[in-house]
Design an enzyme around this catalytic site. Structure first.
Site, PDB file in Angstrom:
ATOM      1  N   ASP A   2      36.647  38.539  46.196  1.00 39.07           N
ATOM      2  CA  ASP A   2      36.156  38.643  47.578  1.00 39.07           C
ATOM      3  C   ASP A   2      34.979  39.616  47.586  1.00 39.07           C
ATOM      4  OD1 ASP A   2      37.074  37.978  50.548  1.00 39.07           O
ATOM      5  OD2 ASP A   2      36.302  40.030  50.507  1.00 39.07           O
TER       6      ASP A   2
ATOM      7  N   GLU B  32      33.449  34.157  52.017  1.00 39.71           N
ATOM      8  CA  GLU B  32      32.976  34.837  50.812  1.00 39.71           C
ATOM      9  C   GLU B  32      34.089  35.014  49.793  1.00 39.71           C
ATOM     10  OE1 GLU B  32      34.011  38.037  53.893  1.00 39.71           O
ATOM     11  OE2 GLU B  32      33.142  36.041  53.856  1.00 39.71           O
TER      12      GLU B  32
END
Length: 806
Positions: A682, A725
């Site tokens: 992440d 993301e």
């Protein structure tokens, strides 16, 4: 002393609020799926409703309770409109409401919200308030606007339920389960709301409707995630139909146009004219004779001279039947066959002229000595026939011109036996070496007091050539027809290439052939080849490539768009000699066109000179056109398949396909004990990138991250994007120790990478969680969950770290 009813009610509301927000967050992560945005907003509205109701329940004064009740209406008024839009979009294939329809749906809710916050001036929402004796429970007496809104809410729920019922009835696939899942959620809040409004609630004065709506939203969300319905992306069938090479028109039972593609409009010269709903047979009067009464066996094919002498259309129609075998309409296929008809007409004209020429021609005649076969007399046609000078006819022996030197003796014997010989077919060789096919008519005669043989020689070489040409054309037509059927019977790209090469031999007899495809850099590579030994074939497919701009034969075809022949590679300036292909003496090639662009070539080589002629050129051109259609159809199909598994922005596998591959790896672990590890990645503070540089810059950063994966990971590793993301990597045959090294190398690469966007240089970091499969895991999801937990630990420790599952 606390009232247990308020405690129970408050706890229910706060739990509902939290659950709605959590589920809304999970749904929002799939916001690119159809209906996900509306479901997220609906859950947030329910959370606002439940949260405001909680504060109203614990408030003590009447002013505070009324204020929180007003705030709760921010959620109340928008829940059912959002549910209607969500249900319609999810069950209607992603269709959107128009701006006017959306305004109409939200007009009453917005009006009610305005009346709520100004209630003290008109009392249309609440006409009065009273306390339940001995408690802090406030009873709301409802005004006219409240009942109008209630009727509107139930109307929206009824419309939503009707849409869902129709969808469930009409479909027998995953959309039916989709509709049923939504239908399960509708009665829960409806029943509780009715009980509250009409005073039958088990908790007097407490509205459990927000709790019921929260429960319904959670049930719906669980059902959608369980069936993965939010992952389904509908394929635009209009795009496929519009790119078909044939014109397609769909008519209803009244012959009105329901659908028409771009090619049909082009063939009918309609331009941008809108004809949906118009009678098809009134658009083009020449088609009116094909209009027939409905008949389930109705199928027809006709040829229509649409523009006399310029455009001929093949018209095909087939009725459409529903499951009850009743006619729903018909499909009309329009195909431009002008070139084919012109070619057929030209062939017929050529045959007519040839027949006329043969009928009016004088025949060669000769008288020869029966013993020596010397020519005693001949007309000028003999000289022309045998390519000799008429001055030297006499005394020349005729038997040497027959392909078989004993043939003239056989003719003499047959004539002596029967007295006459009619139309004996044989072959002859001229003085210049030309082979002739002739029909010999012979009879016995006397000439110059010698026993002689009178010969009438009918040159049938042209006829034989025409017959052979017709035979070859028939074989070619059959081969081409079979090839077209075979090419169109599959949409697998690799299989299409195999079939093109496999059927090429039937169209153009050859010993060596190959197919080249041109990439975006203008480099032509051989992707299929036949007739070569194994070593040469491997070299052709793996090493040999051609820069089109530097290869004269390929460049000529790319510029002109037409095939070329190199009759003799030793003297033709177009031919570039290669050490690996010195055996090639003649060459035939044709470009493969897709949408006016050369995407490849079909090449045929021969070890002899002058192996190919213009007939071969036309045949290869026709075959290449059919091959181009098959290649384009296969590429479109392959693109559609790729769209279903690839994330559009990064080019990585999407969540759905990644987990399919991951499940296979997990099964391999259970069966063969092959280890693997999971990296959960992440990006840190990625929101700052979007806020400071814009979403386009954020997209570029995510795209660059995919390139880092490509450079850092092995080919066998499987990276994927699972949302926003957040990325995931599956490392086959990798232990925890090795996986941590890979994760650290990946983290370092991400940290050191700089993304250039305009004048800005953007750097990001990532937090990575690592988990390795072991016997303690019973599913792939449990491994991913642990990796996710480890990733959040890395976040908590300060980010830009690798954290492994302990």
């Amino acid at each position: 002393m606390y009232d247990w009813r308020i405690i129970f009610y408050s706890l229910s509301l706060i739990i509902s609020t939290i659950l709605c927000l959590v589920v809304a967050w999970f749904v929002w992560k799939r916001r690119n799926s159809r209906g996900a945005v509306e479901l997220t907003l609906m859950l947030i509205e329910v959370a606002i409703w439940a949260g405001a109701s909680f504060f109203e329940a614990v408030a003590i004064t009447m002013e505070e309770k009324i204020l929180w009740s007003k705030i709760s209406y921010i959620g109340i008024v928008f829940v059912t409109p959002l549910f209607l839009i969500f249900a319609s979009k999810l069950t209607g294939g992603g269709k959107q409401f128009t701006h006017l329809q959306t305004f109409a749906i939200f007009f009453i809710p917005i009006t009610i919200l305005a009346l709520t916050f100004t209630n003290e001036f008109h009392n249309l929402i609440w006409s009065g308030f009273k306390w339940v004796p001995g408690t802090t429970i406030l009873i709301y007496e409802h005004g006219v606007a409240f009942w109008i809104h209630t009727v509107y809410i139930y109307a929206l729920l009824a419309i939503s339920s009707t849409i869902l019922l129709i969808t469930a009835y009409r479909n027998r696939n995953i959309y039916r389960r989709q509709a049923i899942t939504l239908l399960i959620g509708v009665p829960i809040p409806t029943i509780w709301n009715i009980l509250y409004i009409f005073g039958f609630s088990p908790l007097i004065g407490f509205d459990l409707t927000p709790v019921a709506f929260a429960l319904a939203g959670i049930v719906i969300s669980w059902g959608l995630f369980r069936n993965r319905l939010l992952d389904i992306v509908p394929i635009d069938s209009d795009y496929v139909i519009d790119n078909l090479a044939d014109g397609v028109v769909v008519l209803d039972t009244h012959n009105r146009v329901v659908e028409i593609n771009a090619m049909a409009k082009e063939l009918l010269r309609l331009g941008e004219k809108e004809i949906i709903g118009s009678n098809f047979f009134s658009i083009e009067p020449k088609f009116s004779r094909f209009e027939k009464p409905n008949n389930i066996t109705y199928f027809q094919t006709y040829e229509v001279d649409l523009v006399p002498g310029e455009k001929i259309i093949e018209y095909q129609s087939q009725v459409i039947l529903n499951k009850a075998q009743k006619i729903m309409g018909q499909v009309v296929i329009l195909r431009d066959i002008t070139k084919r008809k012109m070619a057929e007409s030209a062939l017929r004209e050529s045959e007519r002229r040839y027949q006329e020429l043969v009928e009016n021609a004088s025949l060669p005649v000769a008288i020869i000595d029966q013993r020596t076969f010397e020519i005693l007399y001949s007309n000028k046609r003999i000289a022309a026939l045998l390519d000799i000078s008429s001055r030297y006819n006499r005394g020349m022996k005729l038997d040497k011109f027959f392909s078989n030197r004993d043939e003239l003796s056989r003719i003499l014997l047959m004539t002596q036996k029967n007295g006459i010989l009619n139309d004996h077919e044989t072959s002859m060789q001229t003085q210049l070496g030309r082979t002739l096919w002739v029909l010999i008519t012979a009879n016995l005669t006397q000439y110059e007091n010698r026993p002689c043989l009178f010969l009438s020689i009918n040159d049938i070489t042209t006829r034989k050539q025409v017959e052979e040409s017709e035979r070859q054309e028939k074989l070619f037509a059959e081969a081409l027809s079979g090839s077209v059927s075979a090419l169109n019977s599959t949409l697998n790209y690799e299989e299409v290439l195999d079939r093109i090469l496999g059927h090429l031999e039937k169209v153009i007899p050859n010993n060596h052939a190959n197919i080249m495809l041109v990439d975006d850099d203008g480099i032509a590579r051989i992707v299929r080849a036949s007739g070569y030994d194994a070593a040469t074939l491997e070299k052709l497919l793996s090493e040999v490539n051609f820069q089109v701009s530097e290869t004269p034969t390929l460049l000529r075809m790319a510029i002109t768009g037409t095939p070329i022949i190199v009759s003799d590679t030793d003297i033709d300036p177009l031919w570039v000699e290669r050490d690996s292909a010195t055996w090639i003496k003649s060459y035939l090639g044709s470009p493969i066109h897709v949408k006016n662009k050369v995407v490849g070539y079909i090449n045929v080589d021969s070890e002899t000179t002058n192996a190919y002629n213009r007939i071969h050129v036309e045949r290869l051109k026709l075959f290449a056109n059919q091959a181009a259609i098959a290649i384009e159809n296969a590429r479109l199909f392959e693109k559609v398949e790729q769209m279903a598994i690839i994330d559009n922005l990064t080019g990585l596998y999407n969540r759905h396909h990644f987990f399919e591959l991951g499940e296979r790896e997990f099964e391999r672990f259970k069966r063969y004990r092959h280890p693997f590890s999971i990296l959960l990645i992440d990006l840190d503070h990625f929101k700052h990138v979007n806020d400071n540089f814009g979403h386009a810059a954020g997209d570029q950063v995510l795209s660059n991250l995919a390139q880092i994966f490509s450079k850092t990971l092995r080919k066998m590793d499987i990276p994927g994007r699972i949302g926003g993301e957040e990325f995931i990597v599956l490392l086959p045959e990798t232990t925890m120790e090795c996986a941590c090294k890979v994760a650290e190398r990946l983290r370092s690469s991400i940290e050191s990478a700089v993304c250039k966007v305009g004048m800005a240089s953007i750097s990001v970091t990532a937090s990575i969680g690592v988990a390795a499969v072991s016997d303690q895991y019973d599913s792939l999801q449990s491994v991913v969950t642990d990796a996710d937990t480890a990733m959040y630990k890395a976040k908590a420790r300060g980010r830009n770290l690798v954290e492994a599952v302990k």
